[in-house]
Write an enzyme that holds these catalytic residues in place. Structure first.
Site, PDB file in Angstrom:
ATOM      1  CD  GLN A 191      -2.987  -1.084   0.128  1.00 17.14           C
ATOM      2  OE1 GLN A 191      -3.169  -0.042  -0.513  1.00 17.14           O
ATOM      3  NE2 GLN A 191      -3.679  -2.188  -0.100  1.00 17.14           N
ATOM      4  CB  SER A 211       0.640  -5.974  -5.223  1.00 14.63           C
ATOM      5  OG  SER A 211      -0.341  -6.557  -6.029  1.00 14.63           O
ATOM      6  CG  HIS A 213      -3.830  -5.911  -8.034  1.00 15.84           C
ATOM      7  ND1 HIS A 213      -4.962  -5.722  -7.288  1.00 15.84           N
ATOM      8  CD2 HIS A 213      -3.108  -6.845  -7.368  1.00 15.84           C
ATOM      9  CE1 HIS A 213      -4.931  -6.511  -6.228  1.00 15.84           C
ATOM     10  NE2 HIS A 213      -3.817  -7.202  -6.248  1.00 15.84           N
ATOM     11  CB  THR A 249       7.836 -17.863 -19.918  1.00 10.99           C
ATOM     12  OG1 THR A 249       8.495 -19.068 -20.277  1.00 10.99           O
ATOM     13  CG2 THR A 249       8.003 -16.833 -21.019  1.00 10.99           C
ATOM     14  CB  CYS A 338      -8.655 -11.016   1.151  1.00 14.13           C
ATOM     15  SG  CYS A 338      -7.432 -10.361   0.067  1.00 14.13           S
TER      16      CYS A 338
HETATM   17  N1  PLP Z   1      -0.489  -7.073   1.360  1.00  9.83           N
HETATM   18  C1  PLP Z   1      -1.357  -6.055   1.419  1.00  9.83           C
HETATM   19  C2  PLP Z   1      -1.139  -4.958   2.420  1.00  9.83           C
HETATM   20  C3  PLP Z   1      -2.450  -6.007   0.551  1.00  9.83           C
HETATM   21  O1  PLP Z   1      -3.296  -4.981   0.611  1.00  9.83           O
HETATM   22  C4  PLP Z   1      -2.618  -7.063  -0.381  1.00  9.83           C
HETATM   23  C5  PLP Z   1      -3.798  -7.087  -1.257  1.00  9.83           C
HETATM   24  O2  PLP Z   1      -4.914  -6.867  -0.805  1.00  9.83           O
HETATM   25  C6  PLP Z   1      -1.679  -8.104  -0.409  1.00  9.83           C
HETATM   26  C7  PLP Z   1      -0.635  -8.072   0.475  1.00  9.83           C
HETATM   27  C8  PLP Z   1      -1.802  -9.224  -1.419  1.00  9.83           C
HETATM   28  O3  PLP Z   1      -1.487  -8.716  -2.700  1.00  9.83           O
HETATM   29  P1  PLP Z   1      -1.738  -9.506  -4.064  1.00  9.83           P
HETATM   30  O4  PLP Z   1      -3.177  -9.340  -4.382  1.00  9.83           O
HETATM   31  O5  PLP Z   1      -0.877  -8.837  -5.077  1.00  9.83           O
HETATM   32  O6  PLP Z   1      -1.330 -10.909  -3.872  1.00  9.83           O
END
Ligand code: PLP
Length: 645
Positions: A191, A211, A213, A249, A338
């Site tokens: 974040q 990450s 996205h 790959t 999640c």
């Molecule tokens: N760590 C944090 C603080 C996140 O907000 C997230 C995603 O919600 C993740 C890890 C997991 O990321 P990813 O979706 O790229 O596996």
């Protein structure tokens, strides 16, 4: 329908147009395998190298490893595996190492779950311990100081995904450095990218996963930084890509897209500065305060990301707030994406010691650094609309169903909505009902539990300063021209004639243990389960085939001009954004008022198509009507969310 305002950037973000272009271009021109030695492969390799070089500059990581992963969960996995393998080797060599795997109590679940998984698989038997956080959401450095000498591996996120709380990484580093042999340290930086300054080289962080996205790149691409000299074990072996650090790959289109985002970060101009983001957030916070008097922010704003607000409106559940926001086209969430499907209280807010009622009403609003004034103006206007919709006056309904955790209670009102009777009110809803009745200046004549009751009447009666229980008058309780009378364990409600309720006038029956004990035309109102109402002497119709997808719903409505499209969302949602489907405005009957309306539809049957936000409530409405013997009712599976795309 309202246009969509996406304010859930901490869950995922839209994709930057330049990233889409870069990904498309990579698929056209850089589709080669970067491991191939021909020109197509060399072009892909050049893109790979250039993106890694940009990442190094943006992350301030001139040294150490920077590798591409599928996202942060893989990065976390790799870091945990690397640290735990190193600990196992240390042990095998007889070297001292700590016995604790320490993780922040508010870490993303990927962290404790990975620690537990690899600890078990590697047979290490280390103790997992959550490092407590204070009421402000920051790690408790006093607790860390106490535990650090025993810690073998420490995991603390840079900023929290639910609350936006920014960790005191310098403070943590200082405490870790106080110990003779400091633990390995992972900082989940997911974040932080694009929202906080990063200079990884200048820290003693060993592992930092990222990450794509979460910052305008597509899903399926991420980065892992590993400090020079920190132990490393590949998670995936095979063709030796990424210098043998991560086989498989490479995801070239994802890497190209991430490269475009990193380039935008590096060159500046595209994204708002920290100060600008703070100003935008202040405006959102102001609109929220104005829209929902009594609103509280669940983390101190001065210690959170400039793009995140986590708030609660006391007395209003997260679900109600989310439904109203969604109806207004504002996409927010109750916590992490999640955990969204689990409907459990937030473990993050629990760890911070946020009171249970605030945690149950928490909403997260988050935006990305591309946000501009026009976007925030529109968001503020919609937030104010949501406040008006939620807090505005409600037209009284004759029969209102109350639901909490699968239990149903009922409120019966007179025609004017000035007097009411509560039957089996769920205790959890008592404060809300009491406040609502007071706001409407509505007199509660009686408040009791039937033989099925769960004791909620006591809680409501106490708040309303009255004695709970059936008042016991022989003639029953008059509610306008209607009468509620007791017959055995049942309570019958209907129009009175000369102060007497005849069987053929009974409209609703409450608390009956069987459905064949009273008047035929009456609806039996149940306390638990589905359907909420049933009718004696009616053969319930099976509910197979009630689902219409968006396309078949359109075709059905076109072929049946007499069909009634019914929006069963609650009043605030309807107020925030009225439902239309295929050009047709929906008639509005909230699910909580369906029982009062159902008799009319049974007396004069016409085809019914129910719709709601996501298809759950509309399915319940259609099933209820089928069980009451109505043959022609359907619902829009997937709800407005899919039908309006
Ligand atoms: N760590 C944090 C603080 C996140 O907000 C997230 C995603 O919600 C993740 C890890 C997991 O990321 P990813 O979706 O790229 O596996």
């Amino acid at each position: 329908m309202n246009s969509e305002l996406y304010l859930d950037a901490n869950a995922t973000s839209p994709v930057l147009p330049a990233a889409i272009e870069a990904a498309t271009a990579a698929m056209h021109t850089c589709f080669g395998n970067p491991s191939s030695s021909h020109a197509a492969g060399l072009r892909a390799k050049a893109l790979l190298d250039a993106t890694r070089a940009t990442a190094r500059r943006v992350l301030g990581a001139a040294s150490g490893r920077v590798m591409f992963t599928s996202g942060a969960t893989e990065g976390i996995q790799t870091a945990v595996l690397s640290a735990l393998c190193a600990l196992r080797e240390r042990r095998a060599r007889g070297e001292a190492s700590g016995d604790l795997l320490l993780y922040g109590a508010t870490e993303h679940k990927a962290v404790p779950e990975s620690l537990a998984h690899w600890n078990r698989l590697l047979g290490l038997g280390l103790e997992l311990r959550a490092l407590p956080v204070g009421r402000d959401g920051r790690h408790r450095l006093d607790a860390l100081r106490e535990l650090a000498p025993r810690a073998a591996f420490v995991c603390t996120m840079a900023a929290n995904n639910e609350t936006g709380v920014v960790s005191d990484l310098d403070g943590i580093a200082a405490v870790l450095n106080e110990t003779a042999s400091p633990a390995l340290w992972m900082v989940d930086c997911v974040q932080a990218l694009g929202k906080l300054p990063l200079q990884l080289d200048r820290t003693r962080i060993d592992y930092a996963p990222f990450s794509g996205h979460k910052l305008y790149a597509p899903k399926g691409i991420g980065l892992l930084y590993v400090r020079e000299g920190a132990p490393y074990t590949p998670l995936m072996c095979g063709g030796g890509q990424e210098a043998g650090q991560r086989s498989g790959t490479e995801n070239m289109s994802g890497i190209a897209a991430l490269g475009a985002v990193l380039h935008a970060l590096e060159t500046g101009g595209a994204f708002r500065s920290h100060g600008q983001l703070l100003a935008l957030r202040d405006r959102l916070a102001g609109a929220l305060r104005e829209a929902f008097p009594g609103l509280v922010f669940n983390a101190p704003l001065e210690q959170t990301l400039p793009t995140t607000l986590n708030f609660s409106v006391p007395g209003v559940s997260s679900k109600e707030l989310l439904d109203v926001f969604d109806a207004a086209g504002v996409r927010v969430s109750a916590g992490s994406a999640c955990s969204a499907a689990k409907a459990a209280p937030s473990y993050v807010l629990d760890a911070m010691g946020v009171a249970g009622d605030c945690s149950a009403s928490a909403v997260r609003l988050s935006f990305g650094p591309l946000a501009d004034d026009a976007f925030i103006d529109a968001a503020c206007e919609r937030i104010l609309r949501c406040g008006r919709a939620l807090l505005g006056a409600r037209p009284p309904a004759r029969l209102q169903q109350l639901e909490s955790f699968g239990a149903s209670g009922w409120l019966l009102f007179d025609d004017a909505g000035t007097e009411c009777i509560a039957i089996d009110p769920p205790a959890a809803l008592a404060p809300r009902i009491a406040a609502d009745l007071r706001a409407r200046c509505c007199r509660l004549l009686a408040c009791f539990d039937t033989s099925h009751g769960a004791g909620g009447a006591d809680a409501l009666a106490e708040l309303m300063d009255m004695t709970p229980g059936w008042p016991g008058q022989g003639a029953g309780i008059a509610l306008g021209d209607d009468l509620l009378v007791q017959r055995g364990d049942a309570f019958l409600f209907g129009r009175a004639q000369d102060g007497v309720l005849e069987s053929d006038q009974v409209r609703f029956v409450f608390g009956a243990s069987s459905v064949d004990s009273a008047a035929n035309a009456a609806l039996y109102c149940h306390r638990i389960g589905e359907p909420a109402v049933s009718r004696s002497g009616v053969e319930a119709l099976p509910d197979d085939g009630i689902d219409l997808d968006a396309v078949s719903a359109a075709a059905y409505l076109e072929a049946h001009p007499d069909a009634l499209l019914v929006d069963v969302r609650e009043i605030p949602e309807h107020t925030a954004g009225a439902a239309r489907l295929h050009g047709r405005a929906a008639h509005h009957v909230p699910l909580s008022q369906l029982a009062g309306q159902a008799a009319q539809w049974l007396d004069q049957p016409r085809p019914l198509v129910f719709v709601c936000r996501s298809g759950n409530r509309s399915a319940r409405a259609a099933r209820t009507l089928r069980r009451l013997g109505h043959a022609q009712c359907w619902h829009v599976a997937g709800g407005l969310a899919l039908a309006s795309v």
